[in-house]
Design an enzyme around this catalytic site. Structure first.
Site, PDB file in Angstrom:
ATOM      1  N   LEU A  20       5.998   2.690  -3.353  1.00 47.50           N
ATOM      2  CA  LEU A  20       6.088   2.126  -4.705  1.00 47.50           C
ATOM      3  C   LEU A  20       4.833   2.439  -5.511  1.00 47.50           C
ATOM      4  O   LEU A  20       4.755   2.125  -6.692  1.00 47.50           O
ATOM      5  CB  LEU A  20       6.247   0.602  -4.627  1.00 47.50           C
ATOM      6  CG  LEU A  20       7.644   0.056  -4.382  1.00 47.50           C
ATOM      7  CD1 LEU A  20       7.621  -1.455  -4.477  1.00 47.50           C
ATOM      8  CD2 LEU A  20       8.637   0.614  -5.405  1.00 47.50           C
ATOM      9  N   THR A  66      -1.793   6.172   2.883  1.00 45.44           N
ATOM     10  CA  THR A  66      -0.944   5.207   3.579  1.00 45.44           C
ATOM     11  C   THR A  66      -0.635   5.723   4.977  1.00 45.44           C
ATOM     12  O   THR A  66      -1.197   6.732   5.417  1.00 45.44           O
ATOM     13  CB  THR A  66       0.304   4.872   2.722  1.00 45.44           C
ATOM     14  OG1 THR A  66       1.026   3.837   3.358  1.00 45.44           O
ATOM     15  CG2 THR A  66       1.223   6.069   2.510  1.00 45.44           C
ATOM     16  N   LYS A  70      -4.400   6.068   7.640  1.00 41.62           N
ATOM     17  CA  LYS A  70      -5.431   5.143   7.159  1.00 41.62           C
ATOM     18  C   LYS A  70      -6.675   5.075   8.052  1.00 41.62           C
ATOM     19  O   LYS A  70      -7.763   4.777   7.569  1.00 41.62           O
ATOM     20  CB  LYS A  70      -4.835   3.728   6.986  1.00 41.62           C
ATOM     21  CG  LYS A  70      -3.868   3.639   5.815  1.00 41.62           C
ATOM     22  CD  LYS A  70      -3.264   2.266   5.680  1.00 41.62           C
ATOM     23  CE  LYS A  70      -4.109   1.385   4.799  1.00 41.62           C
ATOM     24  NZ  LYS A  70      -3.386   0.177   4.346  1.00 41.62           N
ATOM     25  N   ASN A  91      -7.960   3.080   2.430  1.00 40.74           N
ATOM     26  CA  ASN A  91      -6.744   3.396   1.662  1.00 40.74           C
ATOM     27  C   ASN A  91      -7.056   4.046   0.323  1.00 40.74           C
ATOM     28  O   ASN A  91      -6.148   4.369  -0.429  1.00 40.74           O
ATOM     29  CB  ASN A  91      -5.879   2.143   1.452  1.00 40.74           C
ATOM     30  CG  ASN A  91      -6.478   1.194   0.432  1.00 40.74           C
ATOM     31  OD1 ASN A  91      -7.679   1.225   0.179  1.00 40.74           O
ATOM     32  ND2 ASN A  91      -5.652   0.363  -0.165  1.00 40.74           N
ATOM     33  N   ASP A 106      -7.229  -3.492   0.327  1.00 37.29           N
ATOM     34  CA  ASP A 106      -6.170  -4.461   0.674  1.00 37.29           C
ATOM     35  C   ASP A 106      -6.660  -5.911   0.596  1.00 37.29           C
ATOM     36  O   ASP A 106      -5.998  -6.768   0.014  1.00 37.29           O
ATOM     37  CB  ASP A 106      -5.653  -4.205   2.100  1.00 37.29           C
ATOM     38  CG  ASP A 106      -5.057  -2.814   2.244  1.00 37.29           C
ATOM     39  OD1 ASP A 106      -4.543  -2.288   1.250  1.00 37.29           O
ATOM     40  OD2 ASP A 106      -5.125  -2.257   3.352  1.00 37.29           O
ATOM     41  N   GLY A 130       1.509 -12.637  12.759  1.00 32.72           N
ATOM     42  CA  GLY A 130       1.253 -11.208  12.921  1.00 32.72           C
ATOM     43  C   GLY A 130      -0.198 -10.912  13.253  1.00 32.72           C
ATOM     44  O   GLY A 130      -1.092 -11.731  12.970  1.00 32.72           O
TER      45      GLY A 130
HETATM   46  P1  ATR Z   1       0.835  -3.350   9.683  1.00 30.46           P
HETATM   47  O1  ATR Z   1      -0.236  -2.307   9.614  1.00 30.46           O
HETATM   48  O2  ATR Z   1       1.794  -3.304   8.527  1.00 30.46           O
HETATM   49  O3  ATR Z   1       0.307  -4.711   9.933  1.00 30.46           O
HETATM   50  P2  ATR Z   1       1.455  -3.002  12.469  1.00 30.46           P
HETATM   51  O4  ATR Z   1       0.006  -2.760  12.708  1.00 30.46           O
HETATM   52  O5  ATR Z   1       2.459  -2.131  13.134  1.00 30.46           O
HETATM   53  O6  ATR Z   1       1.773  -2.920  10.913  1.00 30.46           O
HETATM   54  O7  ATR Z   1       1.743  -4.544  12.837  1.00 30.46           O
HETATM   55  C1  ATR Z   1       2.990  -5.070  12.734  1.00 30.46           C
HETATM   56  C2  ATR Z   1       2.933  -6.588  13.043  1.00 30.46           C
HETATM   57  O8  ATR Z   1       4.248  -7.102  12.898  1.00 30.46           O
HETATM   58  C3  ATR Z   1       2.523  -6.893  14.462  1.00 30.46           C
HETATM   59  O9  ATR Z   1       1.900  -8.151  14.467  1.00 30.46           O
HETATM   60  C4  ATR Z   1       3.872  -6.937  15.185  1.00 30.46           C
HETATM   61  O10 ATR Z   1       3.863  -7.704  16.376  1.00 30.46           O
HETATM   62  P3  ATR Z   1       3.463  -7.028  17.788  1.00 30.46           P
HETATM   63  O11 ATR Z   1       1.970  -7.035  17.858  1.00 30.46           O
HETATM   64  O12 ATR Z   1       4.103  -7.895  18.807  1.00 30.46           O
HETATM   65  O13 ATR Z   1       4.056  -5.633  17.777  1.00 30.46           O
HETATM   66  C5  ATR Z   1       4.709  -7.626  14.137  1.00 30.46           C
HETATM   67  N1  ATR Z   1       6.139  -7.320  14.276  1.00 30.46           N
HETATM   68  C6  ATR Z   1       6.756  -6.182  13.907  1.00 30.46           C
HETATM   69  N2  ATR Z   1       8.088  -6.253  14.167  1.00 30.46           N
HETATM   70  C7  ATR Z   1       8.303  -7.487  14.713  1.00 30.46           C
HETATM   71  C8  ATR Z   1       9.463  -8.185  15.189  1.00 30.46           C
HETATM   72  N3  ATR Z   1      10.676  -7.629  15.144  1.00 30.46           N
HETATM   73  N4  ATR Z   1       9.297  -9.431  15.677  1.00 30.46           N
HETATM   74  C9  ATR Z   1       8.077 -10.019  15.714  1.00 30.46           C
HETATM   75  N5  ATR Z   1       6.947  -9.412  15.279  1.00 30.46           N
HETATM   76  C10 ATR Z   1       7.049  -8.161  14.782  1.00 30.46           C
END
Ligand code: ATR
Length: 279
Positions: A20, A66, A70, A91, A106, A130
């Site tokens: 976006l 992105t 990164k 970023n 961010d 998360g």
């Molecule tokens: P970002 O950089 O956008 O934070 P990421 O580093 O891949 O992306 O982190 C994704 C987060 O979403 C993680 O906390 C992940 O949990 P895990 O550490 O267990 O992987 C969480 N997440 C992604 N999909 C999920 C799901 N279906 N259920 C629960 N947690 C999820």
């Protein structure tokens, strides 16, 4: 109108088609009446070095970075900001005569998106969902808001523990703990703020949520979901129906982009909340 004098900006990523950023940055460019244009460039990991090396030669004034670049992008930059050093990811890249400078916007975007609500955080407990890259930026921002404590629930608890160790090491934040799923409702009850940093609930899986419909949200909660597609996730819908004040991720997206534009132009560009809502 694009002219010979028009400054060029872009986002690089793989994939990048659904970003976006072009929509948002060209909106800001128009809002501030800048002679600039913002595009998206699909750059694969194997081409990252060559793509970055060409920025100065092409007189491109700045790029956003992105996924998946990164972290890797730092290695090609002459200078990295203190925040990039702390967070380990960048970023925003700005070429100058001597090389590339790396920034990260961010956490600043998150802080600015809160506006007056920043004061809600001081001395209060936060429940964060998360423990990935986005969570790391948010925890860094929370460390600057003097929150009382941050309880982190993550699907993989070990990742939350790891984030907590890194936060203590790299920015001295020691008021975080990890919680199990069985403790989530109790944690929400004892927190004033709940922040979802995961992709759970994002398009196309819009009915997914980490907090069940029985989550104990109430009028004294502020619930922030970093997701902006959809604008109202199931988490926000549930929280709002129980009286909580809710916020989606659109303003954070806009303010982190605005921060990049400030870095590139050297201008203290200001957008009010009304401006972002007209997008
Ligand atoms: P970002 O950089 O956008 O934070 P990421 O580093 O891949 O992306 O982190 C994704 C987060 O979403 C993680 O906390 C992940 O949990 P895990 O550490 O267990 O992987 C969480 N997440 C992604 N999909 C999920 C799901 N279906 N259920 C629960 N947690 C999820």
């Amino acid at each position: 109108m694009i002219k010979g004098s028009t400054d060029i900006y872009a986002v690089i990523g793989d994939p990048v088609e659904h970003s976006l950023s072009p929509l948002m940055q060209n909106y800001l460019i128009k809002l501030f009446d800048l002679d600039a244009v913002y595009a998206a460039c699909h750059v694969r990991s194997k081409d990252l070095k060559t793509a970055l090396a060409g920025l100065q030669a092409l007189n491109i004034k700045g790029i956003n970075v992105t996924l998946p670049h990164k972290i890797k992008v730092r290695a090609f930059c002459r200078t990295v900001s203190k925040d990039v050093e702390t967070l380990g990811a960048a970023n925003t890249i700005t070429p100058d005569e001597t090389g590339l400078c790396a920034d990260v916007t961010d956490h600043a975007g998150f802080l600015e998106s809160l506006g007056d609500r920043q004061s809600l955080f001081r001395g209060n407990a936060v429940c964060m969902l998360g423990a990935g890259g986005a969570a790391r930026s948010i925890l860094y921002a929370l460390s600057q808001l003097e929150v009382d404590r941050v309880s982190i629930y993550n699907r993989t608890r070990e990742n939350a523990e790891q984030l907590i160790r890194e936060a203590a090491q790299s920015f001295g934040f020691t008021s975080a703990e990890s919680v199990a799923q069985s403790e989530l409702n109790r944690t929400i009850e004892s927190s004033s703020i709940v922040i979802n940093t995961t992709s759970v609930g994002m398009h196309p899986h819009i009915e997914a949520t980490l907090c069940g419909d029985d989550a104990p949200f109430s009028r004294r909660h502020f619930v922030y979901d970093l997701i902006y597609n959809p604008l109202q996730t199931r988490l926000l819908r549930t929280a709002k129906s129980k009286g909580a004040f809710v916020q989606n991720g659109l303003d954070m997206l806009i303010f982190q982009g605005l921060q990049s534009l400030r870095i590139w132009t050297g201008q203290n560009l200001q957008a009010d909340a009304g401006a972002t809502k007209r997008m």
